[in-house]
Enzyme design. Structure first.
Site, PDB file in Angstrom:
ATOM      1  NE  ARG A  51      -3.308   0.019   2.975  1.00 58.76           N
ATOM      2  CZ  ARG A  51      -4.633   0.080   3.102  1.00 58.76           C
ATOM      3  NH1 ARG A  51      -5.238   1.216   2.952  1.00 58.76           N
ATOM      4  NH2 ARG A  51      -5.323  -0.988   3.389  1.00 58.76           N
ATOM      5  CE  LYS A 150      -0.900 -23.071   7.245  1.00 55.25           C
ATOM      6  NZ  LYS A 150       0.103 -22.607   8.202  1.00 55.25           N
ATOM      7  CG  HIS A 180       5.742 -24.608   3.314  1.00 58.00           C
ATOM      8  ND1 HIS A 180       4.858 -24.297   4.307  1.00 58.00           N
ATOM      9  CD2 HIS A 180       6.864 -25.033   3.932  1.00 58.00           C
ATOM     10  CE1 HIS A 180       5.431 -24.525   5.479  1.00 58.00           C
ATOM     11  NE2 HIS A 180       6.654 -24.973   5.287  1.00 58.00           N
ATOM     12  CE  LYS A 184       8.642 -28.622   4.915  1.00 64.80           C
ATOM     13  NZ  LYS A 184       9.746 -27.791   5.375  1.00 64.80           N
ATOM     14  CG  HIS A 242       1.897 -27.907   6.846  1.00 62.92           C
ATOM     15  ND1 HIS A 242       1.703 -27.346   5.614  1.00 62.92           N
ATOM     16  CD2 HIS A 242       2.281 -26.896   7.659  1.00 62.92           C
ATOM     17  CE1 HIS A 242       1.965 -26.043   5.681  1.00 62.92           C
ATOM     18  NE2 HIS A 242       2.315 -25.748   6.926  1.00 62.92           N
ATOM     19  CE  LYS A 341       4.116 -22.606  15.837  1.00 61.00           C
ATOM     20  NZ  LYS A 341       4.956 -22.949  14.676  1.00 61.00           N
TER      21      LYS A 341
HETATM   22  C1  BG6 Z   1       3.749 -22.943   8.639  1.00 62.48           C
HETATM   23  C2  BG6 Z   1       3.113 -22.702   9.968  1.00 62.48           C
HETATM   24  O1  BG6 Z   1       2.770 -23.244   7.679  1.00 62.48           O
HETATM   25  O2  BG6 Z   1       4.660 -24.024   8.738  1.00 62.48           O
HETATM   26  C3  BG6 Z   1       4.181 -22.417  11.017  1.00 62.48           C
HETATM   27  O3  BG6 Z   1       2.211 -21.604   9.878  1.00 62.48           O
HETATM   28  C4  BG6 Z   1       5.210 -23.505  11.040  1.00 62.48           C
HETATM   29  O4  BG6 Z   1       3.592 -22.244  12.299  1.00 62.48           O
HETATM   30  C5  BG6 Z   1       5.730 -23.794   9.636  1.00 62.48           C
HETATM   31  O5  BG6 Z   1       6.273 -23.091  11.866  1.00 62.48           O
HETATM   32  C6  BG6 Z   1       6.627 -25.018   9.617  1.00 62.48           C
HETATM   33  O6  BG6 Z   1       7.241 -25.113   8.372  1.00 62.48           O
HETATM   34  P1  BG6 Z   1       8.683 -25.785   8.208  1.00 62.48           P
HETATM   35  O7  BG6 Z   1       8.914 -25.759   6.731  1.00 62.48           O
HETATM   36  O8  BG6 Z   1       9.632 -24.925   8.987  1.00 62.48           O
HETATM   37  O9  BG6 Z   1       8.554 -27.158   8.762  1.00 62.48           O
END
Ligand code: BG6
Length: 492
Positions: A51, A150, A180, A184, A242, A341
């Protein structure tokens, strides 16, 4: 040489959220790497959008800084960074107003055959408004695509609303929903392992497999994302996307081809076959945890509440689930999912434990015959272990022990794996949707998640606290031990 680099077609990639965290940490470094590898044509343009008006030179400083911070020093030099900067442009656009759109339209290449990708690296609240403006300003060409980051909604209903707003402007074949994890390297390797080898398929079912564990453990806490995370929690943040994608790739039937719809059709069938978890069984099938202070990697760490600056929160930073797939192949095989986490280590893996042998010919002096295990390590140290029984070497009696046939992909190929975004961004340009989620997949995933969320809300059970640097609350150990099994790190 492990793979060939084929240049993609010329493209304009418009990144909404061009000055944001995702652009800095992931998108710009990934595009830089692809440019360095010679995959981006000279005409390719990346147009950062935000913006606030910014002279191009200032945006270039942001890009250089992002690369310096997020690309290892051995993989950058001033020439390659400056080469990459030639692709970079900037345009100030008000996503919800009219300002800047005409300028963006002028900046975009006019050729209809040029790929035009819009990347929504912004809050999903803005997806509908941006899509509408894109249509209003006539920016959709036959070669246009849109990339959605996401979270896609916070439940099934809100996800439908986002999907509908985007579908009013783009065809499903133009929509790339990023997970993502699918980019991988080892996740794709899972498909190679299952469908390019004869060895595993005959064993890949309830007759031979005892149970499957999928763990995605992180050492990091919530970091800077307190605002988002506290309204999300681990179930929405990691499991809905994931973890379920990993489960689908592990469990799906062989698709007839490695093509977008064939693969996604098979994943969808698994999502639909997941046994429902709701008020009746959520207590025995799920565990929610939240980290308190502790120590990770030898460093003291604070609690979740301190990290988000609140005195109270019921948000889960850990979840474990006992899932089941009600179909012919998997009936009776539990899938234990676990993510959190501030756990003891950063470790993501899929562990396939085979059933015990049907009869032992050895007497008790040979020792215990352990079950075979296939451990697929997603990160770190991508690779796999096939654990088999052998005779202990030496002239003594017949003593048996389990050893890992260990394969580290980095060691074998001598190359570091590219970041998932590198692959996925190039797939967007190539128009290959195989590694992206289809609308009905996202909806089916939410249909499984929503009743769990409802059960948690109505159940009045608070999260279990766990010390940072452990493997989560003891209730997660009980979840698997009730079935007479153990998590991998507790196994012998
Ligand atoms: C993200 C989550 O999609 O994936 C995060 O929002 C998480 O909370 C992350 O830490 C983990 O991704 P990676 O590639 O580090 O395992």
């Amino acid at each position: 040489m492990s793979s060939r680099t084929i240049q993609v077609s010329p493209f304009d990639l418009v990144v909404f959220g061009g000055t944001g965290d995702l652009a800095a940490r992931k998108l710009l470094p990934a595009l830089y790497q692809r440019d360095r590898a010679g995959q981006m044509p000279e005409e390719a343009r990346i147009i950062g959008v935000s913006r606030r008006p910014l002279p191009r030179e200032e945006y270039l400083s942001f890009v250089r800084e992002a690369i310096n911070r997020h690309v290892p020093p051995t993989e950058r030099n001033p020439e390659s960074v400056e080469h990459f900067c030639r692709h970079i442009f900037f345009c100030a656009v008000d996503a919800t107003g009219d300002t800047g759109w005409a300028e963006l339209a002028t900046l975009l290449s006019s050729g209809e055959e040029i790929v035009r990708a819009f990347y929504f690296a912004v809050s999903p609240d803005l997806f509908a408004a941006i899509s509408q403006r894109i249509r209003q300003f006539g920016l959709v060409t036959p070669e246009s695509r849109v990339v959605l980051e996401k979270p896609l909604g916070k439940d099934g209903e809100s996800a439908e609303a986002v999907n509908a707003a985007v579908a009013a402007v783009f065809q499903e074949s133009q929509v790339f929903r990023i997970d993502h994890y699918l980019g991988k390297e080892t996740v794709q390797n899972l498909m190679a392992l299952r469908f390019a080898n004869r060895l595993f398929e005959p064993l890949w079912n309830s007759t031979h497999i005892d149970h499957i564990q999928i763990t995605v453990a992180e050492e990091l806490g919530v970091g800077e994302r307190a605002g988002y995370y506290d309204t999300s929690g681990a179930l929405r943040d990691m499991v809905q996307n994931h973890m379920l994608q990993l489960l689908c790739l592990t469990a799906m039937e062989p698709p007839d081809a490695f093509s977008a719809d064939s693969v996604r059709d098979e994943k969808l069938k698994i999502l639909k076959a997941l046994k429902r978890i709701d008020e009746r069984n959520s207590e025995t099938c799920t565990v929610r945890g939240q980290y308190r202070n502790g120590s990770v990697g030898g460093q003291p760490t604070s609690s979740y509440l301190a990290d988000i600056g609140e005195s109270e929160s019921d948000t889960e930073t850990f979840v474990a689930i006992r899932a089941e797939i009600a179909n012919w192949r998997w009936a009776g095989v539990p899938f234990y999912l676990r993510t959190g986490k501030r756990l003891a280590a950063r470790r993501s893996e899929i562990v396939i434990t085979f059933r015990p042998i049907s009869h032992s010919i050895f007497d008790h002096t040979a020792g215990r015959i352990s079950q075979n295990r296939l451990v697929i390590r997603l990160q770190p140290d991508e690779g796999m272990n096939l654990e088999v029984m052998i005779k202990d070497p030496g002239p003594g009696g017949m003593r048996l022990r389990r050893i890992p046939l260990d394969m580290s992909f980095a060691e074998t190929f001598g190359v570091a794996n590219p970041d998932a975004y590198e692959r996925l961004l190039m797939d967007v340009i190539r128009g290959n949707q195989t590694l992206f989620m289809r609308h009905d997949e996202v909806s089916a995933a939410w249909r499984w998640i929503d009743p769990i969320l409802t059960a948690w809300r109505s159940g009045n059970r608070r999260v279990h606290l766990y010390s940072a640097g452990t493997w989560g609350p003891s209730a997660a150990v009980a979840l698997i031990e009730r079935d007479g099994r153990t998590w991998l790190e507790d196994a012998d």
